[in-house]
Design a protein around this motif. Structure first.
Motif, PDB file in Angstrom:
ATOM      1  N   ASP A 238       0.489  -1.649  -0.470  1.00 36.41           N
ATOM      2  CA  ASP A 238       0.268  -0.267  -0.094  1.00 36.41           C
ATOM      3  C   ASP A 238       1.011   1.384   0.136  1.00 36.41           C
ATOM      4  N   TRP A 239       1.900   1.479   1.055  1.00 35.05           N
ATOM      5  CA  TRP A 239       2.859   2.205   0.638  1.00 35.05           C
ATOM      6  C   TRP A 239       3.645   2.534  -0.660  1.00 35.05           C
ATOM      7  N   GLU A 240       3.991   1.607  -1.097  1.00 35.29           N
ATOM      8  CA  GLU A 240       4.426   2.264  -2.109  1.00 35.29           C
ATOM      9  C   GLU A 240       3.433   2.315  -3.165  1.00 35.29           C
ATOM     10  N   THR A 241       2.343   2.007  -3.367  1.00 37.04           N
ATOM     11  CA  THR A 241       2.010   2.493  -4.089  1.00 37.04           C
ATOM     12  C   THR A 241       1.560   3.910  -3.913  1.00 37.04           C
ATOM     13  N   LEU A 242       1.303   4.426  -2.792  1.00 37.79           N
ATOM     14  CA  LEU A 242       1.190   5.783  -2.812  1.00 37.79           C
ATOM     15  C   LEU A 242       2.047   6.418  -2.445  1.00 37.79           C
ATOM     16  N   ARG A 243       3.294   5.676  -2.702  1.00 31.46           N
ATOM     17  CA  ARG A 243       4.694   6.799  -2.831  1.00 31.46           C
ATOM     18  C   ARG A 243       5.028   6.577  -4.117  1.00 31.46           C
ATOM     19  N   ALA A 244       4.269   6.142  -5.162  1.00 31.74           N
ATOM     20  CA  ALA A 244       4.457   5.796  -6.555  1.00 31.74           C
ATOM     21  C   ALA A 244       3.097   6.776  -6.996  1.00 31.74           C
ATOM     22  N   THR A 245       2.209   7.313  -6.592  1.00 33.03           N
ATOM     23  CA  THR A 245       1.169   8.106  -7.251  1.00 33.03           C
ATOM     24  C   THR A 245       1.137   9.289  -6.539  1.00 33.03           C
ATOM     25  N   GLY A 246       2.513  10.172  -5.097  1.00 31.62           N
ATOM     26  CA  GLY A 246       2.141  10.671  -4.834  1.00 31.62           C
ATOM     27  C   GLY A 246       1.271  10.973  -3.995  1.00 31.62           C
ATOM     28  N   LEU A 247       0.925  10.087  -3.079  1.00 30.53           N
ATOM     29  CA  LEU A 247      -0.420  10.355  -2.780  1.00 30.53           C
ATOM     30  C   LEU A 247      -0.678   9.744  -0.815  1.00 30.53           C
ATOM     31  N   GLN A 403      12.885  10.563  -4.082  1.00 34.05           N
ATOM     32  CA  GLN A 403      12.738   9.622  -5.563  1.00 34.05           C
ATOM     33  C   GLN A 403      11.191  11.206  -5.508  1.00 34.05           C
ATOM     34  N   ALA A 404      11.189  10.897  -7.043  1.00 41.42           N
ATOM     35  CA  ALA A 404      10.007  12.181  -7.061  1.00 41.42           C
ATOM     36  C   ALA A 404       9.196  10.653  -8.006  1.00 41.42           C
ATOM     37  N   SER A 405       7.885  11.371  -7.670  1.00 41.46           N
ATOM     38  CA  SER A 405       6.504  10.693  -8.367  1.00 41.46           C
ATOM     39  C   SER A 405       6.644  11.297  -9.608  1.00 41.46           C
ATOM     40  N   VAL A 406       6.675  10.280 -11.136  1.00 36.21           N
ATOM     41  CA  VAL A 406       6.044  11.124 -11.953  1.00 36.21           C
ATOM     42  C   VAL A 406       4.450  11.215 -12.155  1.00 36.21           C
ATOM     43  N   ALA A 407       3.616  10.359 -11.787  1.00 30.73           N
ATOM     44  CA  ALA A 407       2.527   9.654 -11.600  1.00 30.73           C
ATOM     45  C   ALA A 407       1.382  11.003 -10.950  1.00 30.73           C
ATOM     46  N   GLY A 408       2.574  11.223  -9.794  1.00 33.16           N
ATOM     47  CA  GLY A 408       1.917  12.236  -8.636  1.00 33.16           C
ATOM     48  C   GLY A 408       0.921  13.527  -9.269  1.00 33.16           C
ATOM     49  N   PRO A 409       1.554  14.477  -9.783  1.00 42.74           N
ATOM     50  CA  PRO A 409       0.531  15.379 -10.314  1.00 42.74           C
ATOM     51  C   PRO A 409      -1.136  15.063 -11.254  1.00 42.74           C
ATOM     52  N   LEU A 410      -0.831  13.730 -12.006  1.00 44.57           N
ATOM     53  CA  LEU A 410      -2.073  13.354 -12.440  1.00 44.57           C
ATOM     54  C   LEU A 410      -2.922  12.931 -11.422  1.00 44.57           C
ATOM     55  N   TRP A 450     -17.163   2.729  -0.347  1.00 40.79           N
ATOM     56  CA  TRP A 450     -17.623   2.335  -2.267  1.00 40.79           C
ATOM     57  C   TRP A 450     -17.058   3.886  -2.648  1.00 40.79           C
ATOM     58  N   CYS A 451     -17.120   4.773  -2.519  1.00 42.09           N
ATOM     59  CA  CYS A 451     -16.576   5.961  -3.365  1.00 42.09           C
ATOM     60  C   CYS A 451     -15.065   5.368  -3.127  1.00 42.09           C
ATOM     61  N   PHE A 452     -14.225   5.367  -1.731  1.00 40.10           N
ATOM     62  CA  PHE A 452     -12.902   4.820  -2.772  1.00 40.10           C
ATOM     63  C   PHE A 452     -12.658   4.142  -3.317  1.00 40.10           C
ATOM     64  N   ASP A 453     -12.803   3.306  -3.122  1.00 36.96           N
ATOM     65  CA  ASP A 453     -12.664   2.054  -4.203  1.00 36.96           C
ATOM     66  C   ASP A 453     -12.559   1.794  -5.879  1.00 36.96           C
ATOM     67  N   PRO A 454     -13.163   2.225  -6.292  1.00 34.72           N
ATOM     68  CA  PRO A 454     -12.563   2.598  -7.902  1.00 34.72           C
ATOM     69  C   PRO A 454     -11.768   3.761  -8.214  1.00 34.72           C
ATOM     70  N   SER A 455     -11.566   5.164  -7.236  1.00 37.46           N
ATOM     71  CA  SER A 455     -10.245   5.319  -7.093  1.00 37.46           C
ATOM     72  C   SER A 455      -8.837   5.078  -7.277  1.00 37.46           C
ATOM     73  N   TRP A 456      -9.223   4.265  -6.004  1.00 36.29           N
ATOM     74  CA  TRP A 456      -7.635   3.084  -5.188  1.00 36.29           C
ATOM     75  C   TRP A 456      -7.534   1.837  -6.916  1.00 36.29           C
ATOM     76  N   ARG A 457      -7.896   1.325  -7.359  1.00 32.69           N
ATOM     77  CA  ARG A 457      -8.265   0.195  -8.778  1.00 32.69           C
ATOM     78  C   ARG A 457      -7.301   1.578  -9.356  1.00 32.69           C
ATOM     79  N   LEU A 458      -7.706   2.610  -9.391  1.00 30.99           N
ATOM     80  CA  LEU A 458      -7.330   3.489 -10.579  1.00 30.99           C
ATOM     81  C   LEU A 458      -5.568   3.461 -10.112  1.00 30.99           C
ATOM     82  N   PHE A 459      -5.388   4.414  -9.424  1.00 34.23           N
ATOM     83  CA  PHE A 459      -4.447   4.757  -8.801  1.00 34.23           C
ATOM     84  C   PHE A 459      -3.245   3.348  -8.067  1.00 34.23           C
ATOM     85  N   ALA A 460      -3.664   2.686  -7.996  1.00 34.94           N
ATOM     86  CA  ALA A 460      -2.721   0.835  -8.145  1.00 34.94           C
ATOM     87  C   ALA A 460      -2.636   0.148  -9.000  1.00 34.94           C
TER      88      ALA A 460
END
Length: 790
Positions: A238-247, A403-410, A450-460
């Protein structure tokens, strides 16, 4: 306007100077004497009190002196070295939220101040672990709950972490949190619970359990983080995904969330005052709304555990509330400066945490750019703010995390409005309803999930992209100020000349000099992995990793937590060769973690290890990379499958010297090599076999190598007593220097034309707490006690 008016006593300039002075004290190689720190603090306060620009200098001195006093005091709270590895009977209270894992429970513990407690730990904060017994789960440890009181026996030691290239420093973290000692429970001794859970942390724990029960899907752990700041259930993935997406700044309760809660309370107060106009006779509605907002924000920060971003926001709200009560005006910049000054005066060591810099720098960049964004449409203003935050915080994130997240701004373009305006309010509503009555918050929490799940699939999905996270090598000290200047230059208004040149100021940070060896030269980095081994060998364009450090059942994985971050910090992108000397856990434990993060062209291991995807390291196998010859000297194809004795012995020969890596071989194999291959074992640098065990380093082998340096990779205060004193003396009598990772941290070895150069991480990157530890150890030894914890 006078100089005094241009330099207010609690303005932005004073806050920045106070932070600079505090940081300067932490960059010293040793803490100044407390008398000197007190004198500097007094001089600084006197100058700060005087009007004019001299206040800036006064704040600088005050920050320096105050930080020196806090640092010296924090070190004085630590467990005395003479008490290392002692079994001590303790009583006290569990603080914070315990972490229950598969084989252990970790928690923080405040020792009682009663007279029957040891004076050197009375009232101190400890970080303890309760491990399962061999092959059985100790159910008693799950009764450890926030606020509960216990009596038990623990084996403790002063905090001392590993020191390697990379951003995390366990000793710094312990100092910032005033941890006096770390250790583990002696579960075989009597363990008694004195009282049950209670307090705000006990309530947070109960709410976390109710959220987990209310939400059956995996997203319950994220709702826990957003609702009450409980991140215990988040996994490394989870933390790796959050770091990779800057969240990472959004997943736990942040200052923005506290602001939402305070705003809700302000609206609630305004509504009550509107319904009951008579209340305005006692207090005007704007002042009442500001005061209630502050109280609501303070309460919600307590729910979040008073993390730094929430404290910063509460202080800013408090400044605005006071301004309203006094019927004066306080800008966001003024509130930010006052909040920073308040935090630094109360706890100057807070600058040791990344949260301080990211929290205040992020708001400061936005405040500076707000005047240019207020007249633009909302969407454009949001995009502008996102661009400012991304560019402005890039230098800090690169230095603090490598590190820097290239996907973070999006990712933030989606997450900031959706999570902050939908998911977080639903989570907060659920928490508020649950506080009123048990079970009322379930529906709101389920809606948040229920609102969180779709966004997390996108960020993962975004986080798995190879372009999501950009790892940056360690930069020199001057890279950060140059990068900050470049970012400031790039964000100046249109028409400012030379903006294209500002990009050049970012280069020392984004593309630093990796100081690679030249053709024919070799560099060896012995990582500090505790009681284990991991060695990086670099040539001009290639990298070889010899062993990957230990991995323990209770969660420590050197491959994940030490070796991989260090390789990233050194700018290694791939491994041309990986060698597993043998299959002991302290050598091969981190192999899987390293293989997940780095592509490996070729891997070697002994035949007896039977590791899939590896070739046998047979004697006589050799190859050349960049003018450096690599050759296995042992074992041969007929050697019996003896674990340690069958270790891969690797010889690395460059233009200016030879390095010998013998794994864990013992005296028998050493004598055989010295007799059969005397020329091959001749070396300038030898990695001491088996961590300096008394069953290795045979005298004939030592004489055959003729090494000027014998390097030890061993854990600080390890229970095996490595390196053995007799072995150290044997090498020293032979004329070899014996640097150790236990004392110096990671060791960087360069074989140069003018000889061997070894740089210890604790010497090249000195910290004042290192000097305090060395001084304390010398005092113990001066008392006639040879300091050896075991």
């Amino acid at each position: 306007m006078t100089a005094a008016a241009r330099t207010p006593p609690v303005g932005i300039a004073v806050a920045a100077s106070l932070a600079l002075g505090t940081t300067a004290a932490l960059r010293l190689p040793a803490w100044p004497h407390w008398v000197l720190s007190a004198a500097v603090l007094l001089a600084g306060l006197l100058l700060w009190w005087r009007p004019g620009r001299v206040r800036v200098a006064g704040a600088l001195l005050a920050g320096f002196g105050l930080c020196g006093l806090h640092g010296s005091h924090a070190m004085s709270l630590r467990l005395p070295l003479a008490q290392e590895r002692s079994d001590i009977a303790l009583a006290g209270q569990v603080i914070g939220l315990p972490e229950h894992e598969a084989t252990r429970t970790r928690f923080e513990f405040r020792v009682a101040r009663s007279d029957d407690m040891p004076a050197f730990l009375r009232g101190r904060k400890l970080r303890l672990s309760w491990y399962d017994g061999w092959g059985a789960v100790d159910e008693r440890r799950f009764a450890i709950a926030p606020g509960s009181e216990w009596r038990f026996t623990a084996r403790v030691r002063a905090p001392r972490g590993l020191r390697n290239p990379g951003w995390f420093d366990a000793e710094k973290h312990a100092l910032a949190h005033r941890i006096a000692a770390i250790g583990y429970l002696r579960a075989a001794e009597p363990v008694q619970r004195l009282s049950d859970a209670g307090g705000i942390d006990g309530w947070r724990h109960d709410v976390a359990m109710r959220i987990e029960a209310a939400i059956p899907q995996d997203s319950s752990r994220y709702v826990r983080a957003l609702a009450i700041g409980d991140t215990r259930a988040l996994t490394d993935a989870d933390w790796e995904t959050l770091r990779a997406t800057g969240l990472t700044h959004l997943i736990a309760i942040s200052g923005f969330h506290v602001g939402l809660a305070a705003g809700f309370f302000a609206l609630l107060a305004a509504g009550v005052w509107w319904l009951l106009p008579g209340l305005a006779r006692r207090m005007p509605r704007p002042q009442a709304a500001a005061l209630v907002a502050f109280v609501g924000g303070l309460g919600y920060a307590a729910v979040a555990g008073f993390e730094l971003p929430t404290v910063r926001t509460v202080l800013m709200i408090g400044v605005v509330a006071l301004a309203r009560l006094w019927r004066s005006h306080a800008s966001v910049a003024d509130a930010l400066a006052m909040a920073a000054i308040a935090i630094l005066l109360v706890d100057p060591l807070s600058v040791l945490g990344a949260g301080f810099w990211l929290s205040f720098a992020g708001v400061a960049w936005l405040v500076w750019c707000l005047p240019r964004a207020t007249s633009v449409p909302v969407v454009r203003g949001f995009l502008t703010a996102q661009g400012v935050a991304t560019l402005g915080l890039l230098p800090l994130t690169a230095i603090l995390f490598g590190q820097a997240s290239v996907a973070g701004p999006l990712a933030n373009l989606v997450a900031i409005p959706w999570w902050s305006l939908v998911v977080v309010p639903l989570s907060l509503i659920g928490t508020a309803l649950e506080a009123l009555h048990v079970g009322w918050g379930d529906a709101a929490w389920r809606a948040a999930a229920w609102c969180f799940d779709p966004s997390w699939r996108l960020f993962a999905w975004m986080g798995t992209s190879p372009f999501a996270l950009w790892w940056l090598p360690e930069a020199r000290w001057f890279a950060l100020p140059l990068a900050l200047l470049g970012a400031f230059w790039l964000m100046l208004p249109r028409g400012v000349p030379g903006k294209s040149l500002a990009v050049l100021l970012l280069l020392p940070l984004l593309w630093p000099d990796r100081q690679l060896p030249r053709h024919g030269e070799v560099e060896v980095m012995v990582f500090d992995v505790g009681q284990g081994l991991s060695v990086l060998v670099r040539t001009a364009r290639h990298a070889l990793l010899y062993d990957m450090g230990p991995a323990m059942p209770h969660g420590f994985d050197a491959g994940e937590q030490v070796v991989s971050p260090a390789l990233h910090a050194l700018g290694v992108r791939r491994l041309d060769v990986a060698v597993v000397s043998h299959a002991d856990a302290d050598h091969v434990g981190g192999y899987d973690a390293v293989r997940r993060r780095f592509p490996v062209a070729v891997a070697f291991a002994p035949l007896e290890a039977a590791m899939a995807g590896t070739a046998p390291c047979l004697a006589g196998s050799a190859w050349t990379m960049d003018g450096v010859r690599f050759e296995f000297l042992h074992p041969d194809v007929h050697f019996p499958p003896f674990r340690n004795e069958a270790s891969c012995v690797l010889r690395v020969a460059g233009e200016h010297g030879v390095v010998l890596l013998p794994g864990d071989i013992g005296e028998v194999v050493e004598r055989t090599l010295a007799r059969n291959q005397p020329d091959a074992v001749r070396a300038d640098v030898v990695l001491m076999a088996h961590h300096g065990s008394r069953h290795s380093s045979d005298a004939r082998f030592i004489a055959a190598t003729g090494a000027s340096h014998a390097v030890v990779s061993a854990g600080y205060g390890n229970r095996f007593g490595h390196p053995h004193p007799d072995i150290l003396q044997r090498w020293q009598v032979a004329g070899a220097e014996v640097p150790s990772t236990a004392e110096g941290g990671a060791l960087r070895i360069r074989l140069q034309r003018d000889g061997v150069r070894i740089d210890a991480r604790r010497q090249t990157h000195r910290r004042p707490w290192d000097a305090a530890h060395r001084q304390a150890r010398l005092q113990v030894e001066a008392g006639g006690v040879s300091y050896r914890p075991d």
